[in-house]
Design a protein around this motif. Structure first.
Motif, PDB file in Angstrom:
ATOM      1  N   GLU A   1      25.641  -1.118 -26.114  1.00  0.00           N
ATOM      2  CA  GLU A   1      24.537  -1.034 -27.067  1.00  0.00           C
ATOM      3  C   GLU A   1      23.208  -1.333 -26.377  1.00  0.00           C
ATOM      4  O   GLU A   1      22.181  -0.682 -26.652  1.00  0.00           O
ATOM      5  CB  GLU A   1      24.764  -2.002 -28.230  1.00  0.00           C
ATOM      6  CG  GLU A   1      23.815  -1.799 -29.389  1.00  0.00           C
ATOM      7  CD  GLU A   1      24.185  -2.641 -30.593  1.00  0.00           C
ATOM      8  OE1 GLU A   1      23.799  -2.258 -31.712  1.00  0.00           O
ATOM      9  OE2 GLU A   1      24.872  -3.678 -30.431  1.00  0.00           O
ATOM     10  N   ALA A   2      23.216  -2.298 -25.444  1.00  0.00           N
ATOM     11  CA  ALA A   2      22.002  -2.635 -24.685  1.00  0.00           C
ATOM     12  C   ALA A   2      21.557  -1.465 -23.821  1.00  0.00           C
ATOM     13  O   ALA A   2      20.357  -1.194 -23.681  1.00  0.00           O
ATOM     14  CB  ALA A   2      22.243  -3.871 -23.834  1.00  0.00           C
TER      15      ALA A   2
ATOM     16  N   ILE B   1      16.014   1.875 -13.789  1.00  0.00           N
ATOM     17  CA  ILE B   1      15.768   0.683 -14.609  1.00  0.00           C
ATOM     18  C   ILE B   1      16.928  -0.300 -14.465  1.00  0.00           C
ATOM     19  O   ILE B   1      18.096   0.085 -14.590  1.00  0.00           O
ATOM     20  CB  ILE B   1      15.608   1.056 -16.100  1.00  0.00           C
ATOM     21  CG1 ILE B   1      14.500   2.093 -16.285  1.00  0.00           C
ATOM     22  CG2 ILE B   1      15.320  -0.201 -16.935  1.00  0.00           C
ATOM     23  CD1 ILE B   1      14.342   2.573 -17.728  1.00  0.00           C
ATOM     24  N   CYS B   2      16.586  -1.562 -14.229  1.00  0.00           N
ATOM     25  CA  CYS B   2      17.565  -2.656 -14.237  1.00  0.00           C
ATOM     26  C   CYS B   2      17.134  -3.663 -15.302  1.00  0.00           C
ATOM     27  O   CYS B   2      15.965  -4.059 -15.347  1.00  0.00           O
ATOM     28  CB  CYS B   2      17.631  -3.343 -12.875  1.00  0.00           C
ATOM     29  SG  CYS B   2      18.270  -2.305 -11.548  1.00  0.00           S
ATOM     30  N   LEU B   3      18.070  -4.059 -16.126  1.00  0.00           N
ATOM     31  CA  LEU B   3      17.784  -4.987 -17.228  1.00  0.00           C
ATOM     32  C   LEU B   3      18.754  -6.154 -17.164  1.00  0.00           C
ATOM     33  O   LEU B   3      19.969  -5.955 -17.176  1.00  0.00           O
ATOM     34  CB  LEU B   3      17.930  -4.258 -18.561  1.00  0.00           C
ATOM     35  CG  LEU B   3      17.716  -5.101 -19.825  1.00  0.00           C
ATOM     36  CD1 LEU B   3      16.233  -5.416 -20.005  1.00  0.00           C
ATOM     37  CD2 LEU B   3      18.255  -4.363 -21.053  1.00  0.00           C
ATOM     38  N   HIS B   4      18.215  -7.374 -17.089  1.00  0.00           N
ATOM     39  CA  HIS B   4      19.060  -8.567 -17.042  1.00  0.00           C
ATOM     40  C   HIS B   4      18.901  -9.388 -18.310  1.00  0.00           C
ATOM     41  O   HIS B   4      17.791  -9.610 -18.808  1.00  0.00           O
ATOM     42  CB  HIS B   4      18.704  -9.451 -15.848  1.00  0.00           C
ATOM     43  CG  HIS B   4      19.529 -10.695 -15.766  1.00  0.00           C
ATOM     44  ND1 HIS B   4      19.043 -11.942 -16.108  1.00  0.00           N
ATOM     45  CD2 HIS B   4      20.828 -10.877 -15.415  1.00  0.00           C
ATOM     46  CE1 HIS B   4      20.013 -12.847 -15.947  1.00  0.00           C
ATOM     47  NE2 HIS B   4      21.093 -12.223 -15.536  1.00  0.00           N
TER      48      HIS B   4
ATOM     49  N   HIS C   1      27.665 -10.143 -29.427  1.00  0.00           N
ATOM     50  CA  HIS C   1      28.531  -8.988 -29.667  1.00  0.00           C
ATOM     51  C   HIS C   1      27.749  -7.810 -30.233  1.00  0.00           C
ATOM     52  O   HIS C   1      28.294  -6.713 -30.353  1.00  0.00           O
ATOM     53  CB  HIS C   1      29.664  -9.379 -30.620  1.00  0.00           C
ATOM     54  CG  HIS C   1      30.601 -10.386 -30.029  1.00  0.00           C
ATOM     55  ND1 HIS C   1      31.707 -10.037 -29.288  1.00  0.00           N
ATOM     56  CD2 HIS C   1      30.574 -11.749 -30.049  1.00  0.00           C
ATOM     57  CE1 HIS C   1      32.337 -11.124 -28.876  1.00  0.00           C
ATOM     58  NE2 HIS C   1      31.669 -12.178 -29.329  1.00  0.00           N
ATOM     59  N   TYR C   2      26.478  -8.042 -30.535  1.00  0.00           N
ATOM     60  CA  TYR C   2      25.605  -7.000 -31.057  1.00  0.00           C
ATOM     61  C   TYR C   2      24.201  -7.213 -30.505  1.00  0.00           C
ATOM     62  O   TYR C   2      23.796  -8.348 -30.239  1.00  0.00           O
ATOM     63  CB  TYR C   2      25.531  -7.036 -32.594  1.00  0.00           C
ATOM     64  CG  TYR C   2      26.876  -7.032 -33.266  1.00  0.00           C
ATOM     65  CD1 TYR C   2      27.572  -5.840 -33.466  1.00  0.00           C
ATOM     66  CD2 TYR C   2      27.457  -8.232 -33.694  1.00  0.00           C
ATOM     67  CE1 TYR C   2      28.816  -5.837 -34.084  1.00  0.00           C
ATOM     68  CE2 TYR C   2      28.701  -8.239 -34.303  1.00  0.00           C
ATOM     69  CZ  TYR C   2      29.373  -7.040 -34.487  1.00  0.00           C
ATOM     70  OH  TYR C   2      30.605  -7.037 -35.094  1.00  0.00           O
ATOM     71  N   CYS C   3      23.466  -6.114 -30.361  1.00  0.00           N
ATOM     72  CA  CYS C   3      22.063  -6.263 -29.924  1.00  0.00           C
ATOM     73  C   CYS C   3      21.225  -5.104 -30.459  1.00  0.00           C
ATOM     74  O   CYS C   3      20.342  -4.592 -29.757  1.00  0.00           O
ATOM     75  CB  CYS C   3      21.956  -6.365 -28.404  1.00  0.00           C
ATOM     76  SG  CYS C   3      22.645  -4.977 -27.486  1.00  0.00           S
ATOM     77  N   GLY C   4      21.482  -4.680 -31.674  1.00  0.00           N
ATOM     78  CA  GLY C   4      20.694  -3.616 -32.290  1.00  0.00           C
ATOM     79  C   GLY C   4      19.249  -4.043 -32.500  1.00  0.00           C
ATOM     80  O   GLY C   4      18.891  -5.221 -32.326  1.00  0.00           O
ATOM     81  N   LYS C   5      18.417  -3.096 -32.904  1.00  0.00           N
ATOM     82  CA  LYS C   5      16.981  -3.371 -33.040  1.00  0.00           C
ATOM     83  C   LYS C   5      16.671  -4.443 -34.086  1.00  0.00           C
ATOM     84  O   LYS C   5      15.580  -5.011 -34.088  1.00  0.00           O
ATOM     85  CB  LYS C   5      16.241  -2.071 -33.376  1.00  0.00           C
ATOM     86  CG  LYS C   5      16.185  -1.093 -32.204  1.00  0.00           C
ATOM     87  CD  LYS C   5      15.328   0.126 -32.518  1.00  0.00           C
ATOM     88  CE  LYS C   5      16.019   1.099 -33.439  1.00  0.00           C
ATOM     89  NZ  LYS C   5      17.186   1.759 -32.801  1.00  0.00           N
TER      90      LYS C   5
END
Length: 221
Positions: free
Chosen positions: A140-141, A125-128, A187-191
């Motif tokens: 976190e991502a 998996i690659c995520l941009h 700085h954050y990427c929680g649900k």
């Protein structure tokens, strides 16, 4: 328009971001926290022995053969590039794009008894993310990407042949999250965040599509 140019070939998937990127990955070539200008997902034959070279050298040679900009982050898979699942999620100026290739010959549940056998089937998996993340937000991502992959696998009712329980991935999955190498905007990427929502949606959709291609291919073989 995507800020990543992709080149799809039966033997590889190349991702070329328009700007230098920061990458956090478990990739064979240049894994960990790195700066990169390209990502390579290289297919190897499932039933053929790998070259005598170390996997990272094999990937490096392929990157040089393809004249990819250095440094290149590289992964290996025996999965067909026909299994590619891709999905884009957008919200305002924020864009999240995911690419997944799937092979299930090495499927496992986390905690299954180890057999120390490395099979070539894998979910790569690659995520941009088109906006810059801090190092901790990248981590976190990557966690959220993995959680999304497990959710897609559970939704598909894939069972581990080792334990007979719901699987969570394969023994050799490789994942990468990449974003512009710039002053962090996130700085954050929680649900609970917009970015977290988009990551979850993009990975779930891309994984589900890829797993569907993989199952159809297994049925037709």
């Amino acid at each position: 328009m995507s800020s990543v140019r992709q080149v799809l070939h039966p033997d590889y998937l190349i991702l070329l971001p328009t700007t230098p990127c920061k990458v956090l990955s478990s990739a064979v070539l240049h894994g960990g926290l790195q700066k990169a200008n390209a990502l390579l997902n290289m297919r190897v034959e499932k039933h053929s022995p790998l070259p005598c070279l170390a996997p990272e050298q094999t990937l490096l040679n392929k990157a040089e053969e393809l004249a990819l900009p250095s440094p290149t982050v590289g992964m290996m898979t025996a999965a067909s590039m026909k299994s590619l699942g891709q999905h884009i999620e957008k919200r305002g100026d924020l864009t999240v794009e995911c690419w997944v290739t799937s092979g299930l010959s090495n499927v496992r549940r986390v905690g299954d008894k180890a057999d120390d056998k490395t099979e070539p089937g894998t979910i790569n998996i690659c995520l941009h993310i088109n906006q810059a993340l801090s190092d901790s937000a990248l981590a976190e991502a990557l966690i959220l990407l993995t959680e999304s992959k497990v959710t897609a696998i559970r939704d598909t009712d894939i069972i581990s042949p080792v334990s007979g329980l719901p699987a969570s991935g394969t023994g050799t999955d490789s994942h990468a999250v990449f974003c512009p190498d710039a002053e962090p905007q996130h700085h954050y990427c929680g649900k609970h965040t917009t970015l977290g929502e988009l990551i979850g949606r993009a990975v779930l959709e891309a994984c589900s599509t890829s797993l569907g291609h993989c199952f159809r291919s297994m049925t037709n073989d």
